[in-house]
Design a protein around this motif. Structure first.
Motif, PDB file in Angstrom:
ATOM      1  N   GLY A   1       0.972  -1.305  -0.136  1.00  0.00           N
ATOM      2  CA  GLY A   1      -0.008  -0.060  -0.029  1.00  0.00           C
ATOM      3  C   GLY A   1       0.964   1.245  -0.015  1.00  0.00           C
ATOM      4  N   LYS A   2       1.817   1.441   0.936  1.00  0.00           N
ATOM      5  CA  LYS A   2       2.635   2.351   0.926  1.00  0.00           C
ATOM      6  C   LYS A   2       3.520   2.814  -0.411  1.00  0.00           C
ATOM      7  CE  LYS A   2       6.438   4.424   3.418  1.00  0.00           C
ATOM      8  NZ  LYS A   2       7.242   4.955   2.192  1.00  0.00           N
ATOM      9  N   LYS A   3       3.824   1.370  -1.057  1.00  0.00           N
ATOM     10  CA  LYS A   3       4.400   1.631  -2.512  1.00  0.00           C
ATOM     11  C   LYS A   3       3.429   2.097  -3.527  1.00  0.00           C
ATOM     12  CE  LYS A   3       7.784  -2.131  -2.305  1.00  0.00           C
ATOM     13  NZ  LYS A   3       8.293  -3.616  -2.733  1.00  0.00           N
ATOM     14  N   VAL A   4       2.250   1.816  -3.520  1.00  0.00           N
ATOM     15  CA  VAL A   4       1.334   2.317  -4.300  1.00  0.00           C
ATOM     16  C   VAL A   4       0.936   3.968  -3.921  1.00  0.00           C
ATOM     17  CG1 VAL A   4      -1.136   2.422  -4.881  1.00  0.00           C
ATOM     18  CG2 VAL A   4       0.171   0.310  -4.705  1.00  0.00           C
ATOM     19  N   PHE A   5       1.134   4.077  -2.815  1.00  0.00           N
ATOM     20  CA  PHE A   5       0.856   5.796  -2.480  1.00  0.00           C
ATOM     21  C   PHE A   5       2.060   6.541  -2.807  1.00  0.00           C
ATOM     22  CE2 PHE A   5       1.588   9.171   0.498  1.00  0.00           C
ATOM     23  CZ  PHE A   5       0.397   9.831   0.380  1.00  0.00           C
ATOM     24  N   ASP A   6       3.431   5.886  -2.677  1.00  0.00           N
ATOM     25  CA  ASP A   6       4.467   6.901  -2.857  1.00  0.00           C
ATOM     26  C   ASP A   6       4.311   6.809  -4.426  1.00  0.00           C
ATOM     27  OD1 ASP A   6       5.110   6.907  -0.411  1.00  0.00           O
ATOM     28  OD2 ASP A   6       6.514   5.356  -0.578  1.00  0.00           O
ATOM     29  N   ALA A   7       4.117   5.995  -5.179  1.00  0.00           N
ATOM     30  CA  ALA A   7       4.088   5.939  -6.902  1.00  0.00           C
ATOM     31  C   ALA A   7       2.973   6.905  -7.141  1.00  0.00           C
ATOM     32  CB  ALA A   7       3.534   4.448  -7.389  1.00  0.00           C
ATOM     33  N   GLY A   8       1.905   7.121  -6.253  1.00  0.00           N
ATOM     34  CA  GLY A   8       0.943   8.102  -7.029  1.00  0.00           C
ATOM     35  C   GLY A   8       0.953   9.391  -6.347  1.00  0.00           C
ATOM     36  N   LYS A   9       1.943   9.621  -5.328  1.00  0.00           N
ATOM     37  CA  LYS A   9       2.030  10.783  -4.821  1.00  0.00           C
ATOM     38  C   LYS A   9       2.711  12.168  -5.830  1.00  0.00           C
ATOM     39  CE  LYS A   9       3.531  13.205  -0.629  1.00  0.00           C
ATOM     40  NZ  LYS A   9       4.087  14.348  -1.258  1.00  0.00           N
ATOM     41  N   PRO A  10       3.503  11.852  -6.742  1.00  0.00           N
ATOM     42  CA  PRO A  10       3.808  13.119  -7.644  1.00  0.00           C
ATOM     43  C   PRO A  10       2.759  13.261  -8.487  1.00  0.00           C
ATOM     44  CG  PRO A  10       5.353  11.255  -7.439  1.00  0.00           C
ATOM     45  CD  PRO A  10       4.419  10.814  -6.711  1.00  0.00           C
ATOM     46  N   ALA A  11       1.794  12.275  -8.817  1.00  0.00           N
ATOM     47  CA  ALA A  11       0.711  12.650  -9.664  1.00  0.00           C
ATOM     48  C   ALA A  11      -0.247  13.533  -8.770  1.00  0.00           C
ATOM     49  CB  ALA A  11      -0.060  11.440 -10.083  1.00  0.00           C
ATOM     50  N   LEU A  12      -0.539  13.078  -7.424  1.00  0.00           N
ATOM     51  CA  LEU A  12      -1.437  13.808  -6.605  1.00  0.00           C
ATOM     52  C   LEU A  12      -0.915  15.497  -6.492  1.00  0.00           C
ATOM     53  CD1 LEU A  12      -3.969  13.965  -4.747  1.00  0.00           C
ATOM     54  CD2 LEU A  12      -2.343  13.169  -3.026  1.00  0.00           C
ATOM     55  N   ASP A  13       0.655  15.367  -6.123  1.00  0.00           N
ATOM     56  CA  ASP A  13       1.134  16.544  -6.008  1.00  0.00           C
ATOM     57  C   ASP A  13       1.206  17.596  -7.152  1.00  0.00           C
ATOM     58  OD1 ASP A  13       1.661  16.069  -3.262  1.00  0.00           O
ATOM     59  OD2 ASP A  13       3.855  15.664  -3.995  1.00  0.00           O
ATOM     60  N   ALA A  14       0.822  17.064  -8.530  1.00  0.00           N
ATOM     61  CA  ALA A  14       0.748  17.687  -9.629  1.00  0.00           C
ATOM     62  C   ALA A  14      -0.584  18.097  -9.826  1.00  0.00           C
ATOM     63  CB  ALA A  14       1.408  16.966 -10.941  1.00  0.00           C
ATOM     64  N   VAL A  15      -1.720  17.546  -9.480  1.00  0.00           N
ATOM     65  CA  VAL A  15      -2.937  17.941  -9.499  1.00  0.00           C
ATOM     66  C   VAL A  15      -3.260  18.757  -8.526  1.00  0.00           C
ATOM     67  CG1 VAL A  15      -5.337  17.110  -9.081  1.00  0.00           C
ATOM     68  CG2 VAL A  15      -3.827  15.511 -10.191  1.00  0.00           C
ATOM     69  N   LEU A  16      -2.578  18.916  -7.322  1.00  0.00           N
ATOM     70  CA  LEU A  16      -2.896  19.859  -6.328  1.00  0.00           C
ATOM     71  C   LEU A  16      -2.228  21.060  -6.946  1.00  0.00           C
ATOM     72  CD1 LEU A  16      -2.329  18.005  -2.994  1.00  0.00           C
ATOM     73  CD2 LEU A  16      -4.507  19.013  -4.097  1.00  0.00           C
ATOM     74  N   ALA A  17      -0.911  21.214  -7.610  1.00  0.00           N
ATOM     75  CA  ALA A  17      -0.285  22.375  -8.019  1.00  0.00           C
ATOM     76  C   ALA A  17      -1.035  23.156  -9.152  1.00  0.00           C
ATOM     77  CB  ALA A  17       1.050  21.963  -8.352  1.00  0.00           C
ATOM     78  N   ALA A  18      -1.681  22.227 -10.057  1.00  0.00           N
ATOM     79  CA  ALA A  18      -2.344  22.803 -11.126  1.00  0.00           C
ATOM     80  C   ALA A  18      -3.653  23.267 -10.612  1.00  0.00           C
ATOM     81  CB  ALA A  18      -2.852  21.350 -12.042  1.00  0.00           C
ATOM     82  N   ALA A  19      -4.419  22.723  -9.513  1.00  0.00           N
ATOM     83  CA  ALA A  19      -5.520  23.455  -8.928  1.00  0.00           C
ATOM     84  C   ALA A  19      -5.311  24.657  -8.477  1.00  0.00           C
ATOM     85  CB  ALA A  19      -6.157  22.529  -7.975  1.00  0.00           C
ATOM     86  N   ALA A  20      -3.986  24.674  -7.681  1.00  0.00           N
ATOM     87  CA  ALA A  20      -3.602  25.847  -7.340  1.00  0.00           C
ATOM     88  C   ALA A  20      -3.306  27.048  -8.214  1.00  0.00           C
ATOM     89  CB  ALA A  20      -2.211  25.811  -6.285  1.00  0.00           C
ATOM     90  N   SER A  21      -2.656  26.728  -9.082  1.00  0.00           N
ATOM     91  CA  SER A  21      -2.437  27.500 -10.247  1.00  0.00           C
ATOM     92  C   SER A  21      -3.782  28.183 -11.122  1.00  0.00           C
ATOM     93  CB  SER A  21      -1.435  26.807 -11.308  1.00  0.00           C
ATOM     94  OG  SER A  21      -1.372  27.691 -12.400  1.00  0.00           O
ATOM     95  N   HIS A  22      -4.557  26.904 -11.207  1.00  0.00           N
ATOM     96  CA  HIS A  22      -5.767  27.531 -11.956  1.00  0.00           C
ATOM     97  C   HIS A  22      -6.592  28.447 -11.120  1.00  0.00           C
ATOM     98  CE1 HIS A  22      -9.366  27.114 -14.235  1.00  0.00           C
ATOM     99  NE2 HIS A  22      -9.979  26.676 -13.309  1.00  0.00           N
ATOM    100  N   GLY A  23      -6.649  28.205  -9.906  1.00  0.00           N
ATOM    101  CA  GLY A  23      -7.462  29.200  -8.836  1.00  0.00           C
ATOM    102  C   GLY A  23      -6.710  30.391  -8.871  1.00  0.00           C
ATOM    103  N   ALA A  24      -5.642  30.517  -8.815  1.00  0.00           N
ATOM    104  CA  ALA A  24      -4.829  31.755  -8.905  1.00  0.00           C
ATOM    105  C   ALA A  24      -5.163  32.786 -10.210  1.00  0.00           C
ATOM    106  CB  ALA A  24      -3.388  31.865  -8.617  1.00  0.00           C
ATOM    107  N   GLN A  25      -5.259  31.896 -11.220  1.00  0.00           N
ATOM    108  CA  GLN A  25      -5.503  32.732 -12.567  1.00  0.00           C
ATOM    109  C   GLN A  25      -6.701  33.022 -12.688  1.00  0.00           C
ATOM    110  OE1 GLN A  25      -3.293  33.404 -14.898  1.00  0.00           O
ATOM    111  NE2 GLN A  25      -4.932  34.405 -15.491  1.00  0.00           N
ATOM    112  N   VAL A  26      -7.972  32.239 -12.034  1.00  0.00           N
ATOM    113  CA  VAL A  26      -9.307  32.433 -11.930  1.00  0.00           C
ATOM    114  C   VAL A  26      -9.562  33.831 -11.150  1.00  0.00           C
ATOM    115  CG1 VAL A  26     -11.513  31.980 -11.213  1.00  0.00           C
ATOM    116  CG2 VAL A  26     -10.274  30.265 -12.494  1.00  0.00           C
ATOM    117  N   ASP A  27      -8.891  33.872 -10.286  1.00  0.00           N
ATOM    118  CA  ASP A  27      -9.128  35.162  -9.316  1.00  0.00           C
ATOM    119  C   ASP A  27      -8.098  36.227 -10.010  1.00  0.00           C
ATOM    120  OD1 ASP A  27     -10.135  33.671  -6.977  1.00  0.00           O
ATOM    121  OD2 ASP A  27      -8.038  33.523  -6.159  1.00  0.00           O
ATOM    122  N   THR A  28      -7.138  36.127 -10.747  1.00  0.00           N
ATOM    123  CA  THR A  28      -6.636  37.304 -11.341  1.00  0.00           C
ATOM    124  C   THR A  28      -7.643  37.593 -12.523  1.00  0.00           C
ATOM    125  OG1 THR A  28      -4.337  36.398 -10.973  1.00  0.00           O
ATOM    126  CG2 THR A  28      -4.596  37.968 -12.979  1.00  0.00           C
TER     127      THR A  28
END
Lengths: 139, 69
Positions: B17-44
């Motif tokens: 389970g930990k291996k699966v989570f570690d493997a998926g974490k970069p993808a999750l981080d990328a999704v969160l970063a994209a969401a943050a960037s999108h939100g900031a752009q919407v605000d702008t």
């Protein structure tokens, strides 16, 4: 309109990504919501006041209509308020994501709120004013 | 006794389970970063629209002051 869609998307995202929305924008996002609220308030006041100026086809009879001298006074106050709102929006726009809240934001918001209170006080009582105040969340 | 016998299997599942989570974490981080960037752009975008409308409404208020004087 686009903003509401984005917020709906953010809410949907919250269901999927738990903490995603909480971290989106932070202080800057909260300040943006404040700017949007201030702008909508000022716009609603200006639009309503324009309909109430004495002599216009949309205005109620005196004493519910806005006399010309009061219209001039309110227009001057709204001009100052929109200027402040523009400065507030520019300040928030130029604030980087994750940066602390600029000190000027509460001051500008407070100045706008004071003008709103003054303008609402200057508007003569009328059903339109009552509707406006209710729309803005007052009593 | 039965639990102790199955402990290694449970640990293996946890490690997997930990291996699966570690493997998926970069993808999750990328999704969160994209969401943050999108939100900031919407605000702008929203703030830019408000800045333009504020200028327009200020001009209207100024004109109203002069037109009725």
């Amino acid at each position: 309109m686009r903003y509401r869609r984005a917020k709906a998307g953010c809410l949907l995202g919250a269901l999927l990504l738990s903490t995603a929305c909480a971290s989106v924008g932070g202080v800057r996002h909260v300040a943006t919501v404040t700017v949007v609220s201030a702008h909508n308030t000022l716009s609603a006041i200006q639009d309503t006041e324009q309909l109430l100026v004495c002599g216009r086809s949309t205005a109620p009879a005196a004493p519910a209509c806005v006399p010309i001298p009061i219209n001039q006074k309110i227009s001057g106050e709204l001009s100052a308020a929109f200027d402040l709102d523009g400065r507030l929006a520019t300040l928030v726009r130029d604030t980087p994501v994750g940066a602390p809240q600029p000190d000027a934001i509460p001051t500008l918001v407070g100045d706008i709120a004071q003008i709103v209170a003054k303008v609402l006080n200057d508007l003569p009582s009328s059903p339109q004013k009552t509707t406006l105040v209710q729309r803005l969340g007052g009593k | 006794m039965g639990f102790l016998n199955s402990l290694p299997a449970i640990l293996q599942w946890l490690q997997l389970g930990k291996k699966v989570f570690d493997a998926g974490k970069p993808a999750l981080d990328a999704v969160l970063a994209a969401a943050a960037s999108h939100g900031a752009q919407v605000d702008t975008d929203e703030l830019n629209a408000i800045i333009l409308d504020d200028a327009k409404r200020k001009a209207e208020a100024d004109a109203e002051t002069q037109a009725t004087s």
